[in-house]
Design a protein around this motif. Structure first.
Motif, PDB file in Angstrom:
ATOM      1  N   GLY A   1      -4.451  -3.641   3.950  1.00  0.00           N
ATOM      2  CA  GLY A   1      -4.449  -3.395   2.500  1.00  0.00           C
ATOM      3  C   GLY A   1      -4.103  -4.660   1.728  1.00  0.00           C
ATOM      4  O   GLY A   1      -4.731  -4.985   0.712  1.00  0.00           O
TER       5      GLY A   1
ATOM      6  N   VAL B   1      -7.288   4.532  -2.624  1.00  0.00           N
ATOM      7  CA  VAL B   1      -7.212   4.427  -1.168  1.00  0.00           C
ATOM      8  C   VAL B   1      -7.252   5.839  -0.600  1.00  0.00           C
ATOM      9  O   VAL B   1      -6.454   6.694  -0.989  1.00  0.00           O
ATOM     10  CB  VAL B   1      -5.911   3.720  -0.727  1.00  0.00           C
ATOM     11  CG1 VAL B   1      -5.933   3.467   0.773  1.00  0.00           C
ATOM     12  CG2 VAL B   1      -5.705   2.408  -1.477  1.00  0.00           C
TER      13      VAL B   1
ATOM     14  N   LEU C   1     -10.984   2.020  -1.118  1.00  0.00           N
ATOM     15  CA  LEU C   1     -10.679   1.712   0.283  1.00  0.00           C
ATOM     16  C   LEU C   1     -10.623   3.032   1.049  1.00  0.00           C
ATOM     17  O   LEU C   1      -9.685   3.810   0.906  1.00  0.00           O
ATOM     18  CB  LEU C   1      -9.330   0.962   0.331  1.00  0.00           C
ATOM     19  CG  LEU C   1      -8.775   0.516   1.666  1.00  0.00           C
ATOM     20  CD1 LEU C   1      -9.778  -0.337   2.434  1.00  0.00           C
ATOM     21  CD2 LEU C   1      -7.479  -0.276   1.454  1.00  0.00           C
TER      22      LEU C   1
ATOM     23  N   THR D   1     -10.157   4.667   4.407  1.00  0.00           N
ATOM     24  CA  THR D   1      -9.468   4.134   5.586  1.00  0.00           C
ATOM     25  C   THR D   1      -9.537   5.056   6.800  1.00  0.00           C
ATOM     26  O   THR D   1     -10.590   5.578   7.114  1.00  0.00           O
ATOM     27  CB  THR D   1      -8.006   3.789   5.230  1.00  0.00           C
ATOM     28  OG1 THR D   1      -7.280   4.990   4.982  1.00  0.00           O
ATOM     29  CG2 THR D   1      -7.936   2.893   4.000  1.00  0.00           C
TER      30      THR D   1
ATOM     31  N   PHE E   1      -2.083   1.930   4.177  1.00  0.00           N
ATOM     32  CA  PHE E   1      -2.958   0.895   3.600  1.00  0.00           C
ATOM     33  C   PHE E   1      -2.572   0.671   2.136  1.00  0.00           C
ATOM     34  O   PHE E   1      -2.492  -0.460   1.661  1.00  0.00           O
ATOM     35  CB  PHE E   1      -4.426   1.326   3.652  1.00  0.00           C
ATOM     36  CG  PHE E   1      -5.095   1.223   5.001  1.00  0.00           C
ATOM     37  CD1 PHE E   1      -5.855   0.104   5.335  1.00  0.00           C
ATOM     38  CD2 PHE E   1      -4.998   2.241   5.939  1.00  0.00           C
ATOM     39  CE1 PHE E   1      -6.497   0.002   6.558  1.00  0.00           C
ATOM     40  CE2 PHE E   1      -5.641   2.149   7.171  1.00  0.00           C
ATOM     41  CZ  PHE E   1      -6.390   1.030   7.483  1.00  0.00           C
ATOM     42  N   ALA E   2      -2.363   1.783   1.429  1.00  0.00           N
ATOM     43  CA  ALA E   2      -2.045   1.703  -0.009  1.00  0.00           C
ATOM     44  C   ALA E   2      -0.743   0.952  -0.240  1.00  0.00           C
ATOM     45  O   ALA E   2      -0.598   0.225  -1.239  1.00  0.00           O
ATOM     46  CB  ALA E   2      -1.955   3.115  -0.594  1.00  0.00           C
TER      47      ALA E   2
ATOM     48  N   VAL F   1      -1.555  -2.649  -0.256  1.00  0.00           N
ATOM     49  CA  VAL F   1      -2.237  -3.016  -1.505  1.00  0.00           C
ATOM     50  C   VAL F   1      -1.212  -3.155  -2.630  1.00  0.00           C
ATOM     51  O   VAL F   1      -1.166  -4.147  -3.349  1.00  0.00           O
ATOM     52  CB  VAL F   1      -3.303  -1.960  -1.886  1.00  0.00           C
ATOM     53  CG1 VAL F   1      -3.841  -2.210  -3.287  1.00  0.00           C
ATOM     54  CG2 VAL F   1      -4.443  -1.938  -0.868  1.00  0.00           C
TER      55      VAL F   1
END
Lengths: 382, 266
Positions: A67, B46, B64, B66, B74-75, B78
């Motif tokens: 990310g 995300v 995104l 994922t 993932f977030a 970010v």
């Protein structure tokens, strides 16, 4: 100048290399024998405006760095075997979505919890094939702290150049041993930055359309280009597609961008190979014992040489074949049950002349262990 | 701007089944973005894996898509790497609470500034109607053909217990309320959870004889009450809608900025 000479653990040499390369974001989870990487970065990253986060597990650690890479940062995580197993899912994602990132695996004995505080090189094949589905992989290693530093920088350079994850496959001996490190001056080692697209805002940008040179310029999340990133097969906009032409084109691209550059990506060192009739092939910490044997035997007039691999994947087939072409015997020195042995056998003309010198008991392989194998294959006994 | 200015028309028609509630969530979300006048360049969506997670493909934000359950992880990368971005994470109930359960509670605990939208249809739709952690006792699912013995979570209760600083629940029947809650979540400094009950007529509805999409939405109307309603006391089976938690606590990225200041001063 003197301030750039350090006496450090391999894990710290890796941290120094990562910071030199421009690391800005690290996410990780504690695990022996890699924890020092996280500890050092927790202290150092914020002093440079970088970010460190300890996540809830290794699954989330690698996801978090992916990310952060998408917002335009150089990123890394570090782990060991059990954590590396958990990271395989997102490692595949980084391959598929072509996200630059660096994953450090300081290897310990496995399988499972294995032997956390002892050395092993049992994850060599996992680094290559742990991700499901056809794919390619870049994995680098080193046998001393200066090379740990340089290979760490190189890992970031390769990740940025080819938009790919790069695995740094160190081992417990390298991670924890202390020795000298000379940190290069700024500008002394070449750094590769993120390649950004020159496409202007409002103009259709294709994040997954390779240029003629195979590179894919990126646009940071938060920038003027809004696009989709997915782990599904996708078209040039990053939108999911199951069109057979799209699927075929993408898998070929993902594999070819690495495999077609195997020689370019091959880092290795050679010692006394010019006239060697017997060649040791080794990598990581065991290459130190191998080099000791080679120097010792050379002093006695024996024509022994060493090929030390630093790029493990893509496997440098052409180089191994060429360097071993004149050898009557090749001995692969590694701390597993012969994972690289098989690759070397595939590469050389006479696989029946390739032998294994290994240890799998958590004890570091000694020059005597290697010497014994050399005597055995000569019919001299130990 | 009109709502359609926030979508990628190129990728329509969408892949959801006729009658799916997720399109209503998409609509409520886009209205919230429009009403707040948010810049598309500053929004990162995300998502994970499942029917709900495909929402990212259709919106004209940075998107995104994922791995199953891992969207919040993932977030987190970010958001922490660029705290000025608005991060929204739409998730399905299985995605958020089964495979992603650990990431969910830790995102709540960390109180990192983002909005998680749990699109709760109580079933795994994309894989063919298996029961989820939200299905509940007695439900029929393709992996619970004799009735489900797996107890359900209460998403909002769990989010509250795990430390989320904004928690709200509504349904796709109450689309305007969904927009209001999403707006409040976007404006909230911290980790915000908006649970939106959504219908899956294809799997949940059909297997559990709940009728078509309209019947299922009618069920949301009849079986939910505003939080604090007396009806809930009379009938505990009713589901409460409303804002359960809204409080100010230190937000993770702001706290990290203080760490950077401290580290830089030496």
């Amino acid at each position: 100048m003197s301030q750039n000479i350090k006496f450090v653990q391999g894990n710290e040499a890796c941290v120094a290399g990562a910071l030199y390369a421009g690391l800005q974001f690290f996410a990780g989870y504690p695990i022996t024998p890699s924890s020092e990487v996280a500890e050092l970065l927790a202290a150092r990253l914020p002093t440079q405006g970088g970010k460190f986060i300890q996540m809830e597990d290794e699954l989330s650690s690698i996801c978090a760095i992916i990310g952060a890479s998408l917002t335009g940062h150089k990123v890394m995580t570090a782990t060991s075997g059990p954590g590396f197993s958990l990271m395989q899912e997102a490692l595949g994602y980084a391959i598929m979505a072509e996200i630059p990132c660096v994953i450090v695996n300081v290897q310990r004995g496995g399988p499972s919890t294995g032997i956390p505080t002892q050395v092993s090189q049992g994850d060599v094949m996992q680094a290559r094939w742990g991700v499901h589905g056809d794919h390619s992989m870049v994995a680098l290693t080193a046998s001393n702290h200066q090379d740990v530093f340089l290979m760490t920088v190189e890992a970031f350079n390769i990740a940025e150049t080819y938009r790919t994850p790069v695995v740094l496959l160190f081992d417990e001996v390298i991670g924890h041993m202390r020795e000298k490190l000379v940190v290069p001056q700024e500008g002394e080692v070449q750094l590769v930055g993120r390649l950004h697209t020159s496409v202007k805002g409002g103009v259709d940008y294709h994040p997954y359309l390779p240029r003629e040179d195979g590179r894919l310029p990126m646009s940071d999340f938060g920038g003027v280009h809004r696009y989709n990133v997915t782990g599904l097969y996708h078209d040039m906009w990053g939108f999911p597609s199951s069109d057979p032409k799209v699927v075929h084109g993408l898998i070929r691209h993902l594999v070819d961008k690495i495999e077609n550059r195997a020689n370019l990506l091959a880092h290795y060192k050679e010692y006394f190979l010019e006239d060697a009739d017997r060649v040791l092939v080794s990598y990581g910490a065991p290459a130190r014992s191998a080099l000791h044997v080679v120097k010792n035997r050379r002093a006695r007039g024996e024509r022994l040489g060493l090929l030390e691999l630093q790029t493990l994947w893509p496997f440098p087939t052409d180089i191994v074949r060429e360097k071993c072409a004149r050898a009557k015997a090749v001995v692969v020195v590694e701390m597993n049950m012969g994972q690289m042995l098989q690759e070397v056998k595939k590469a050389v003309e006479k696989p029946e002349q390739v032998f294994l010198a290994n240890r799998i008991d958590g004890v570091f392989i000694t020059p005597t262990d290697i010497q014994n194998i050399l005597r055995l294959i000569q019919g001299k006994g130990v | 701007m009109a709502v359609k200015d926030y979508i990628r028309e190129r990728f329509f028609p969408h892949m959801w089944c006729p009658g799916c509630g997720h399109g209503i969530v998409l609509n409520s979300l886009l209205r919230a973005v429009e009403q707040l006048g948010m810049s598309k360049n500053e929004i990162v969506m995300v998502s994970g894996i499942g029917c709900s997670s495909r929402i990212g493909g259709y919106v004209d934000f940075h998107t995104l898509h994922t791995l199953h359950g891992r969207a919040l992880a993932f977030a987190t990368g970010v958001k922490l790497s660029r705290p000025e971005l608005n991060v929204v994470v739409p998730m399905g109930d299985g995605d958020a609470l089964a495979i992603g359960g650990n990431h969910f509670i830790h995102a709540c605990r960390r109180n990192i500034g983002m909005t998680a939208i749990v699109m709760n249809n109580r079933i795994y739709g994309m894989t063919g109607g298996q029961f989820s952690p939200m299905s509940g006792l007695g439900i029929s699912a393709s992996t619970a053909p004799y009735s489900n013995i797996d107890r359900a979570f209460d998403v909002s209760e769990m989010a509250r217990a795990a430390g989320a600083t904004f928690v709200a629940r509504t349904t796709v029947y109450h689309a305007q309320q969904a927009t209001e809650f999403i707006k409040k979540a976007f404006l909230h400094e911290g980790f915000a959870v908006v649970e939106i009950l959504s219908q899956c007529p294809t799997h949940f509805g059909r297997r559990n004889r709940q009728g078509g999409a309209a019947d299922m939405m009618e069920w949301f109307k009849e079986n939910t009450v505003p939080v604090g309603s007396k009806k809930k006391l009379e009938n505990p089976a009713l589901i409460e809608r409303g804002i359960f938690v809204q409080k100010e606590e230190p937000e993770y990225c702001s706290e990290y900025a203080k760490i950077v200041d401290k580290a830089m001063r030496g």
